[in-house]
Design a protein around this motif. Structure first.
Motif, PDB file in Angstrom:
ATOM      1  N   UNK A  41      45.187  32.158  44.367  1.00  0.00           N
ATOM      2  CA  UNK A  41      45.698  32.996  45.446  1.00  0.00           C
ATOM      3  C   UNK A  41      45.562  32.251  46.852  1.00  0.00           C
ATOM      4  N   UNK A  42      46.485  32.753  47.752  1.00  0.00           N
ATOM      5  CA  UNK A  42      46.171  31.874  48.873  1.00  0.00           C
ATOM      6  C   UNK A  42      46.178  33.370  50.268  1.00  0.00           C
ATOM      7  N   UNK A  43      45.330  33.797  50.652  1.00  0.00           N
ATOM      8  CA  UNK A  43      45.495  34.889  51.583  1.00  0.00           C
ATOM      9  C   UNK A  43      44.900  34.522  52.946  1.00  0.00           C
ATOM     10  N   UNK A  44      45.474  35.168  53.999  1.00  0.00           N
ATOM     11  CA  UNK A  44      45.017  35.056  55.340  1.00  0.00           C
ATOM     12  C   UNK A  44      44.031  36.199  55.463  1.00  0.00           C
ATOM     13  N   UNK A  45      42.917  35.595  56.477  1.00  0.00           N
ATOM     14  CA  UNK A  45      41.934  36.399  56.784  1.00  0.00           C
ATOM     15  C   UNK A  45      42.247  37.755  57.599  1.00  0.00           C
ATOM     16  N   UNK A  46      43.418  37.929  57.971  1.00  0.00           N
ATOM     17  CA  UNK A  46      43.784  39.126  58.630  1.00  0.00           C
ATOM     18  C   UNK A  46      43.914  40.216  57.439  1.00  0.00           C
ATOM     19  N   UNK A  47      43.938  40.043  56.359  1.00  0.00           N
ATOM     20  CA  UNK A  47      44.442  40.896  55.290  1.00  0.00           C
ATOM     21  C   UNK A  47      43.340  42.155  55.240  1.00  0.00           C
ATOM     22  N   UNK A  48      43.826  43.248  54.971  1.00  0.00           N
ATOM     23  CA  UNK A  48      43.058  44.529  54.871  1.00  0.00           C
ATOM     24  C   UNK A  48      42.111  44.291  53.713  1.00  0.00           C
ATOM     25  N   UNK A  49      40.891  45.164  53.775  1.00  0.00           N
ATOM     26  CA  UNK A  49      40.060  45.310  52.826  1.00  0.00           C
ATOM     27  C   UNK A  49      40.313  45.742  51.469  1.00  0.00           C
ATOM     28  N   UNK A  50      41.386  46.726  51.411  1.00  0.00           N
ATOM     29  CA  UNK A  50      42.015  47.265  50.212  1.00  0.00           C
ATOM     30  C   UNK A  50      42.703  46.104  49.475  1.00  0.00           C
ATOM     31  N   UNK A  51      43.450  45.362  50.286  1.00  0.00           N
ATOM     32  CA  UNK A  51      44.493  44.229  49.665  1.00  0.00           C
ATOM     33  C   UNK A  51      43.566  43.241  49.338  1.00  0.00           C
ATOM     34  N   UNK A  52      42.404  42.889  49.771  1.00  0.00           N
ATOM     35  CA  UNK A  52      41.609  41.871  49.504  1.00  0.00           C
ATOM     36  C   UNK A  52      40.797  42.099  48.146  1.00  0.00           C
ATOM     37  N   UNK A  53      40.364  43.576  47.943  1.00  0.00           N
ATOM     38  CA  UNK A  53      39.763  43.737  46.686  1.00  0.00           C
ATOM     39  C   UNK A  53      40.705  44.013  45.682  1.00  0.00           C
ATOM     40  N   UNK A  54      41.897  44.295  45.854  1.00  0.00           N
ATOM     41  CA  UNK A  54      42.868  44.595  44.715  1.00  0.00           C
ATOM     42  C   UNK A  54      43.447  43.041  44.484  1.00  0.00           C
ATOM     43  N   UNK A  55      43.440  42.140  45.440  1.00  0.00           N
ATOM     44  CA  UNK A  55      43.587  40.599  45.014  1.00  0.00           C
ATOM     45  C   UNK A  55      42.578  39.940  44.149  1.00  0.00           C
ATOM     46  N   UNK A  56      41.382  40.394  44.375  1.00  0.00           N
ATOM     47  CA  UNK A  56      40.261  39.774  43.485  1.00  0.00           C
ATOM     48  C   UNK A  56      40.491  40.593  42.028  1.00  0.00           C
ATOM     49  N   UNK A  57      40.737  41.764  42.024  1.00  0.00           N
ATOM     50  CA  UNK A  57      40.870  42.484  40.616  1.00  0.00           C
ATOM     51  C   UNK A  57      42.094  41.646  40.020  1.00  0.00           C
ATOM     52  N   UNK A  58      43.118  41.551  40.476  1.00  0.00           N
ATOM     53  CA  UNK A  58      44.343  40.938  39.952  1.00  0.00           C
ATOM     54  C   UNK A  58      44.129  39.484  39.492  1.00  0.00           C
ATOM     55  N   UNK A  59      43.606  38.705  40.328  1.00  0.00           N
ATOM     56  CA  UNK A  59      43.307  37.198  40.066  1.00  0.00           C
ATOM     57  C   UNK A  59      42.375  37.226  39.025  1.00  0.00           C
ATOM     58  N   UNK A  60      41.400  38.040  38.890  1.00  0.00           N
ATOM     59  CA  UNK A  60      40.367  38.189  37.652  1.00  0.00           C
ATOM     60  C   UNK A  60      41.083  38.266  36.447  1.00  0.00           C
ATOM     61  N   UNK A  61      42.037  39.235  36.377  1.00  0.00           N
ATOM     62  CA  UNK A  61      43.068  39.366  35.166  1.00  0.00           C
ATOM     63  C   UNK A  61      43.928  38.566  34.919  1.00  0.00           C
ATOM     64  N   UNK A  62      44.291  37.343  35.890  1.00  0.00           N
ATOM     65  CA  UNK A  62      45.218  36.407  35.558  1.00  0.00           C
ATOM     66  C   UNK A  62      46.423  36.341  36.418  1.00  0.00           C
ATOM     67  N   UNK A  63      46.406  37.248  37.483  1.00  0.00           N
ATOM     68  CA  UNK A  63      47.876  37.184  38.199  1.00  0.00           C
ATOM     69  C   UNK A  63      47.371  36.319  39.453  1.00  0.00           C
ATOM     70  N   UNK A  64      48.523  35.980  40.049  1.00  0.00           N
ATOM     71  CA  UNK A  64      48.448  35.169  41.024  1.00  0.00           C
ATOM     72  C   UNK A  64      48.852  35.785  42.337  1.00  0.00           C
ATOM     73  N   UNK A  65      48.006  35.739  43.612  1.00  0.00           N
ATOM     74  CA  UNK A  65      48.365  36.569  44.752  1.00  0.00           C
ATOM     75  C   UNK A  65      48.271  35.674  45.761  1.00  0.00           C
ATOM     76  N   UNK A  66      49.429  35.842  46.501  1.00  0.00           N
ATOM     77  CA  UNK A  66      49.812  34.965  47.619  1.00  0.00           C
ATOM     78  C   UNK A  66      50.253  35.720  48.975  1.00  0.00           C
ATOM     79  N   UNK A  67      49.553  35.787  50.003  1.00  0.00           N
ATOM     80  CA  UNK A  67      50.044  36.446  51.090  1.00  0.00           C
ATOM     81  C   UNK A  67      51.712  36.367  51.429  1.00  0.00           C
ATOM     82  N   UNK A  68      52.210  37.274  51.797  1.00  0.00           N
ATOM     83  CA  UNK A  68      53.577  37.314  51.900  1.00  0.00           C
ATOM     84  C   UNK A  68      54.377  35.932  52.675  1.00  0.00           C
ATOM     85  N   UNK A  69      53.741  35.960  53.928  1.00  0.00           N
ATOM     86  CA  UNK A  69      54.143  34.853  54.605  1.00  0.00           C
ATOM     87  C   UNK A  69      53.978  33.374  53.964  1.00  0.00           C
TER      88      UNK A  69
END
Length: 225
Positions: A100-128
């Motif tokens: 994953x590659x996320x910018x620090x302006x991400x909302x807490x809810x999005x960060x928590x969701x990203x961690x769970x998804x990455x843990x399950x094997x999904x990639x998470x990249x900020x839209x920009x």
């Protein structure tokens, strides 16, 4: 329980993330550290599942640290969490195996969701960031750069080295290659160095590209080449 390691050179960021993530019932923050060298030491102690990693850190930056981790701990997921969306940082972090590659302006809810998804094997990249990645790969495709290797260079390759090249081309880690060939990871690392030297290639990424371009990746592993 998802074990999380936080790596950021700013103490305030580390403390904030630790507090926020610590409130999640399925998260356990194993440690927060300030540079890449401490990340490596912490991995040995705590064996985290996911690492939140800044890019610019003293001693060892996030890109180099990502490369080392994925070479030695393939199962650990890495999310780059940074203020920087520089093209080179983005490309190198993803090239070396960041999930994953996320910018620090991400909302807490999005960060928590990203961690769970990455843990399950999904990639998470900020839209920009995703748009940048698409553009970079588009540019690479248009240049149509092929890696050229003389036949004289390949003539020296041993059967096991051909097997390793094929497995590198299919995206296998050193650990996975070692298991496939029933060799130690140290032997695989040494063999890779020898292969790169024989073919005059810079790194395993170039080797993987060449393996795909030439069709080596499609060879049957147990078959003599």
């Amino acid at each position: 329980m998802i074990k999380i390691l936080i790596a950021d050179d700013q103490e305030l960021i580390r403390q904030s993330l630790q507090i926020i993530l610590g409130t999640m019932p399925d998260f356990e923050v194993t440690e927060s550290v300030e540079n890449g060298k401490e990340v490596i030491r912490s991995i040995r102690r705590n064996k985290p599942d996911v690492i939140l990693m800044d890019i610019r850190m003293p001693e060892m930056d996030g890109v180099v640290c990502t490369q080392i981790i994925k070479e030695n701990y393939q199962d650990i997921k890495i999310i780059i969490l940074t203020t920087f969306d520089d093209d080179e940082y983005v490309f190198n972090a993803l090239k070396y195996g960041a999930s994953g590659y996320l910018l620090k302006g991400i909302q807490t809810k999005e960060l928590v969701e990203a961690i769970r998804k990455v843990y399950q094997g999904t990639s998470m990249i900020n839209e920009d960031i995703a748009l940048k990645v698409v553009k970079m790969f588009s540019q690479m495709a248009r240049t149509n750069l092929a890696i050229q290797i003389d036949e004289k260079q390949t003539a020296d390759l041993k059967h096991t080295e051909w097997q390793i090249i094929s497995l590198v081309g299919s995206g296998r880690s050193n650990k996975e290659i070692a298991g496939e060939l029933k060799l130690s990871e140290g032997t695989i690392r040494n063999s890779l160095s020898t292969i790169l030297s024989k073919l005059d290639l810079r790194d395993r990424t170039q080797l993987a590209i060449w393996a795909v371009q030439t069709g080596v990746v499609n060879k049957v592993f147990g078959e003599e080449m």
